[in-house]
Motif scaffolding. Structure first.
Motif, PDB file in Angstrom:
ATOM      1  N   SER A 319       6.638   7.987  -6.914  1.00  0.00           N
ATOM      2  CA  SER A 319       6.007   7.939  -8.228  1.00  0.00           C
ATOM      3  C   SER A 319       5.766   6.507  -8.682  1.00  0.00           C
ATOM      4  CB  SER A 319       6.896   8.651  -9.251  1.00  0.00           C
ATOM      5  OG  SER A 319       6.422   8.438 -10.559  1.00  0.00           O
ATOM      6  N   ALA A 320       4.575   6.261  -9.211  1.00  0.00           N
ATOM      7  CA  ALA A 320       4.232   4.925  -9.711  1.00  0.00           C
ATOM      8  C   ALA A 320       5.130   4.529 -10.876  1.00  0.00           C
ATOM      9  CB  ALA A 320       2.770   4.896 -10.142  1.00  0.00           C
ATOM     10  N   ASP A 321       5.715   5.507 -11.561  1.00  0.00           N
ATOM     11  CA  ASP A 321       6.596   5.213 -12.690  1.00  0.00           C
ATOM     12  C   ASP A 321       7.838   4.434 -12.266  1.00  0.00           C
ATOM     13  OD1 ASP A 321       4.848   6.556 -14.322  1.00  0.00           O
ATOM     14  OD2 ASP A 321       5.991   8.436 -14.332  1.00  0.00           O
ATOM     15  N   LEU A 322       8.213   4.550 -11.003  1.00  0.00           N
ATOM     16  CA  LEU A 322       9.390   3.826 -10.510  1.00  0.00           C
ATOM     17  C   LEU A 322       9.151   2.321 -10.471  1.00  0.00           C
ATOM     18  CD1 LEU A 322      10.393   6.147  -7.522  1.00  0.00           C
ATOM     19  CD2 LEU A 322      11.786   5.708  -9.561  1.00  0.00           C
ATOM     20  N   PHE A 323       7.896   1.917 -10.400  1.00  0.00           N
ATOM     21  CA  PHE A 323       7.566   0.512 -10.161  1.00  0.00           C
ATOM     22  C   PHE A 323       6.911  -0.174 -11.359  1.00  0.00           C
ATOM     23  CE2 PHE A 323       7.233   3.040  -6.280  1.00  0.00           C
ATOM     24  CZ  PHE A 323       8.254   2.472  -5.537  1.00  0.00           C
ATOM     25  N   GLY A 324       6.226   0.589 -12.174  1.00  0.00           N
ATOM     26  CA  GLY A 324       5.564  -0.011 -13.327  1.00  0.00           C
ATOM     27  C   GLY A 324       4.579  -1.103 -12.961  1.00  0.00           C
ATOM     28  N   GLY A 325       4.018  -1.017 -11.764  1.00  0.00           N
ATOM     29  CA  GLY A 325       3.045  -2.020 -11.322  1.00  0.00           C
ATOM     30  C   GLY A 325       3.662  -3.287 -10.758  1.00  0.00           C
ATOM     31  N   ALA A 326       4.995  -3.396 -10.760  1.00  0.00           N
ATOM     32  CA  ALA A 326       5.645  -4.623 -10.279  1.00  0.00           C
ATOM     33  C   ALA A 326       5.600  -4.714  -8.757  1.00  0.00           C
ATOM     34  CB  ALA A 326       7.095  -4.672 -10.752  1.00  0.00           C
ATOM     35  N   LYS A 327       5.373  -5.930  -8.271  1.00  0.00           N
ATOM     36  CA  LYS A 327       5.375  -6.186  -6.830  1.00  0.00           C
ATOM     37  C   LYS A 327       6.045  -7.527  -6.571  1.00  0.00           C
ATOM     38  CE  LYS A 327       1.297  -3.428  -5.686  1.00  0.00           C
ATOM     39  NZ  LYS A 327      -0.009  -3.375  -4.975  1.00  0.00           N
ATOM     40  N   MET A 328       6.586  -7.679  -5.370  1.00  0.00           N
ATOM     41  CA  MET A 328       7.201  -8.938  -4.957  1.00  0.00           C
ATOM     42  C   MET A 328       6.614  -9.334  -3.614  1.00  0.00           C
ATOM     43  SD  MET A 328       9.357 -11.434  -5.484  1.00  0.00           S
ATOM     44  CE  MET A 328      10.619 -10.990  -6.675  1.00  0.00           C
ATOM     45  N   ASN A 329       6.042 -10.523  -3.545  1.00  0.00           N
ATOM     46  CA  ASN A 329       5.454 -10.985  -2.288  1.00  0.00           C
ATOM     47  C   ASN A 329       6.539 -11.499  -1.363  1.00  0.00           C
ATOM     48  OD1 ASN A 329       4.158 -13.342  -0.536  1.00  0.00           O
ATOM     49  ND2 ASN A 329       2.568 -11.858  -1.045  1.00  0.00           N
ATOM     50  N   ASN A 330       6.489 -11.077  -0.092  1.00  0.00           N
ATOM     51  CA  ASN A 330       7.507 -11.503   0.874  1.00  0.00           C
ATOM     52  C   ASN A 330       6.906 -12.348   1.998  1.00  0.00           C
ATOM     53  OD1 ASN A 330       6.205  -9.639   2.525  1.00  0.00           O
ATOM     54  ND2 ASN A 330       8.084  -8.669   3.242  1.00  0.00           N
ATOM     55  N   GLU A 331       5.815 -13.034   1.696  1.00  0.00           N
ATOM     56  CA  GLU A 331       5.080 -13.900   2.616  1.00  0.00           C
ATOM     57  C   GLU A 331       4.198 -13.114   3.588  1.00  0.00           C
ATOM     58  OE1 GLU A 331       8.801 -14.908   2.847  1.00  0.00           O
ATOM     59  OE2 GLU A 331       8.236 -15.603   0.848  1.00  0.00           O
ATOM     60  N   MET A 332       4.270 -11.793   3.560  1.00  0.00           N
ATOM     61  CA  MET A 332       3.371 -10.983   4.372  1.00  0.00           C
ATOM     62  C   MET A 332       2.617  -9.980   3.523  1.00  0.00           C
ATOM     63  SD  MET A 332       4.100  -8.424   7.640  1.00  0.00           S
ATOM     64  CE  MET A 332       4.240  -9.737   8.859  1.00  0.00           C
ATOM     65  N   ASP A 334       2.573  -7.727  -0.533  1.00  0.00           N
ATOM     66  CA  ASP A 334       3.091  -7.531  -1.884  1.00  0.00           C
ATOM     67  C   ASP A 334       3.841  -6.205  -1.888  1.00  0.00           C
ATOM     68  OD1 ASP A 334       2.034  -9.882  -3.036  1.00  0.00           O
ATOM     69  OD2 ASP A 334       0.075  -8.932  -3.288  1.00  0.00           O
ATOM     70  N   VAL A 335       5.146  -6.288  -1.943  1.00  0.00           N
ATOM     71  CA  VAL A 335       5.989  -5.101  -1.801  1.00  0.00           C
ATOM     72  C   VAL A 335       6.184  -4.438  -3.165  1.00  0.00           C
ATOM     73  CG1 VAL A 335       8.199  -4.233  -0.956  1.00  0.00           C
ATOM     74  CG2 VAL A 335       7.222  -6.308   0.044  1.00  0.00           C
ATOM     75  N   PRO A 336       5.876  -3.147  -3.310  1.00  0.00           N
ATOM     76  CA  PRO A 336       6.169  -2.453  -4.570  1.00  0.00           C
ATOM     77  C   PRO A 336       7.643  -2.587  -4.930  1.00  0.00           C
ATOM     78  CG  PRO A 336       4.783  -1.092  -3.147  1.00  0.00           C
ATOM     79  CD  PRO A 336       5.232  -2.264  -2.317  1.00  0.00           C
ATOM     80  N   TRP A 337       7.896  -2.987  -6.183  1.00  0.00           N
ATOM     81  CA  TRP A 337       9.237  -3.392  -6.598  1.00  0.00           C
ATOM     82  C   TRP A 337       9.744  -2.509  -7.737  1.00  0.00           C
ATOM     83  CZ3 TRP A 337      10.161  -8.791  -9.328  1.00  0.00           C
ATOM     84  CH2 TRP A 337      11.527  -8.962  -9.565  1.00  0.00           C
ATOM     85  N   ALA A 338      10.763  -1.723  -7.473  1.00  0.00           N
ATOM     86  CA  ALA A 338      11.435  -0.927  -8.501  1.00  0.00           C
ATOM     87  C   ALA A 338      12.533  -1.788  -9.109  1.00  0.00           C
ATOM     88  CB  ALA A 338      12.012   0.352  -7.898  1.00  0.00           C
ATOM     89  N   GLN A 339      12.354  -2.168 -10.359  1.00  0.00           N
ATOM     90  CA  GLN A 339      13.267  -3.112 -10.987  1.00  0.00           C
ATOM     91  C   GLN A 339      14.391  -2.401 -11.752  1.00  0.00           C
ATOM     92  OE1 GLN A 339      11.591  -6.530 -13.023  1.00  0.00           O
ATOM     93  NE2 GLN A 339       9.590  -6.175 -12.097  1.00  0.00           N
ATOM     94  N   VAL A 340      15.531  -3.101 -11.815  1.00  0.00           N
ATOM     95  CA  VAL A 340      16.694  -2.634 -12.559  1.00  0.00           C
ATOM     96  C   VAL A 340      16.990  -3.677 -13.637  1.00  0.00           C
ATOM     97  CG1 VAL A 340      19.085  -1.852 -12.384  1.00  0.00           C
ATOM     98  CG2 VAL A 340      17.548  -1.581 -10.434  1.00  0.00           C
TER      99      VAL A 340
END
Length: 376
Positions: A319-332, A334-340
């Motif tokens: 579900s997109a709700d887990l991520f809220g559009g956040a991503k983290m680039n890992n040099e390869m 943009d990884v979808p990021w579920a934030q706490v």
């Protein structure tokens, strides 16, 4: 080959091998024994579970109490709710990157459908992700990002925000000219650099203006509390106990730092920060020896991870709700990021941790002063 004969072969022949061969044998040994452990554990499950999808979580170490005490049981329970039919295996590499690599190989050989990895070596673990990718197995980076690899998803708190909270606490609890020791975490863990980025964004301007004084700034290998204690003892000796606050980036190290302060009758007089909301840190706060800990709900982190795993096992997109559009680039990628979300925990709001189920009131208050949540 039986486990006993396998172990005998490994130990009997290592003495005749060079460094390269020794590393290779060790890797085979780790992989073989880890595979045997997974097969053995699976064999103890009910017969109908053999066709159930296998999910393997790879934890980094047991020096920090949270991994075995909170993350492991919380993720296991979260998976029971999110996907009751899954088999869940949790391994701990005890701060040995080669062992973690072998555990990943064993998990893939045993048919794992999803890997949840807290990497010891966040660059070297790219091998794990690439191996899994070739077999069509997604990897979720749990709590630590894996670099330069096709990571499927990332679940973690914002490390920079944690550092900002720690740095602001130290700024608010020191006076003009206050002498601050910063004891950084492990250089092998990206989170240590994220935390530092956060707390130095608050403290460096104060150092530059001379309104606070930085008296020491060492790093601690592998977050080892005993090494943090040794660093603190050296700082106290070098400064003739001239320290007004200590920024510790996690609770394990804070415990070692407080032990050093205790040796000079300074515990409780010098503010000390932390992270994780461990049982020991909460009790140190109750005793007035640790000032705060930054806590994020590991239950929330485990639940979000389990929801992602469950979706993948069903062949669905999480579900997109887990991520809220956040991503983290890992040099390869943009990884979808579920934030706490992180919270500062002190004596006044310790009930947040208890109410979340991370610890029980009985465990926290046992033998402790009747303050905070232990008043009644």
């Amino acid at each position: 080959m039986s486990p006993a004969s396998f172990a005998e072969f490994s130990t009997a022949n290592i003495a005749n091998l060079g460094d390269f061969s020794m590393k290779l044998i060790n890797r085979w040994a780790y992989a073989g024994l880890a595979a045997l452990a997974i097969v053995s554990t699976a064999g103890m499950l009910p017969a109908h579970s053999e066709d159930a999808p296998l999910v393997v979580m790879l934890l980094p170490e047991n020096v920090t109490a949270r991994w075995e005490g909170q993350d492991k049981p919380m993720f296991t329970e979260a998976m029971k709710r999110a996907y009751p039919g899954a088999r869940v295996k949790v391994e701990n590499a005890l701060n040995d990157a080669s062992k973690q690599q072998a555990q990943a190989e064993a998990a893939l050989a045993s048919g794992a459908k999803v890997l949840v990895v807290t990497a010891i070596d966040q660059k070297g673990a790219a091998v794990i992700v690439n191996d899994a990718k070739r077999q069509g197995v997604p990897v979720i980076a749990y709590d630590r990002l894996i670099h330069n690899a096709p990571v499927a998803y990332y679940v973690s708190v914002d490390g920079v925000k944690i550092g900002e909270l720690q740095g602001q606490f130290i700024a608010d609890h020191t006076k003009e000219g206050g002498r601050i020791a910063i004891i950084n975490g492990s250089k092998l863990d990206d989170n240590a650099f994220l935390f530092r980025k956060g707390y130095m964004s608050v403290l460096q301007p104060l150092f530059d203006k001379k309104s606070r004084v930085l008296v020491a700034d060492p790093w601690v290998p592998l977050w080892d509390p005993s090494k943090a204690q040794a660093q603190m003892e050296q700082i106290l000796t070098a400064t003739n106990n001239g320290v007004d606050a200590v920024l510790s980036p996690n609770d394990g190290m804070a415990g070692g730092i407080i032990a050093a302060l205790d040796g000079q009758q300074l515990a409780g007089k010098v503010p000390v920060t932390g992270l994780d909301g461990t049982l020991n840190s909460l009790q140190l706060i109750l005793q007035g020896k640790q000032s705060m800990t930054v806590w994020r709900s590991l239950k929330d982190e485990s639940n979000k991870t389990a929801q992602i795993v469950a979706a993948l096992l069903k062949g669905e997109t999480p579900s997109a709700d887990l991520f809220g559009g956040a991503k983290m680039n890992n040099e390869m990628v943009d990884v979808p990021w579920a934030q706490v979300t992180p919270h500062v925990i002190t004596l006044d709001n310790m009930n947040l941790v208890i109410d979340d189920g991370a610890v029980t009131k009985e465990a926290v208050c046992k033998g402790m002063p009747r303050v905070g949540p232990c008043k009644q």
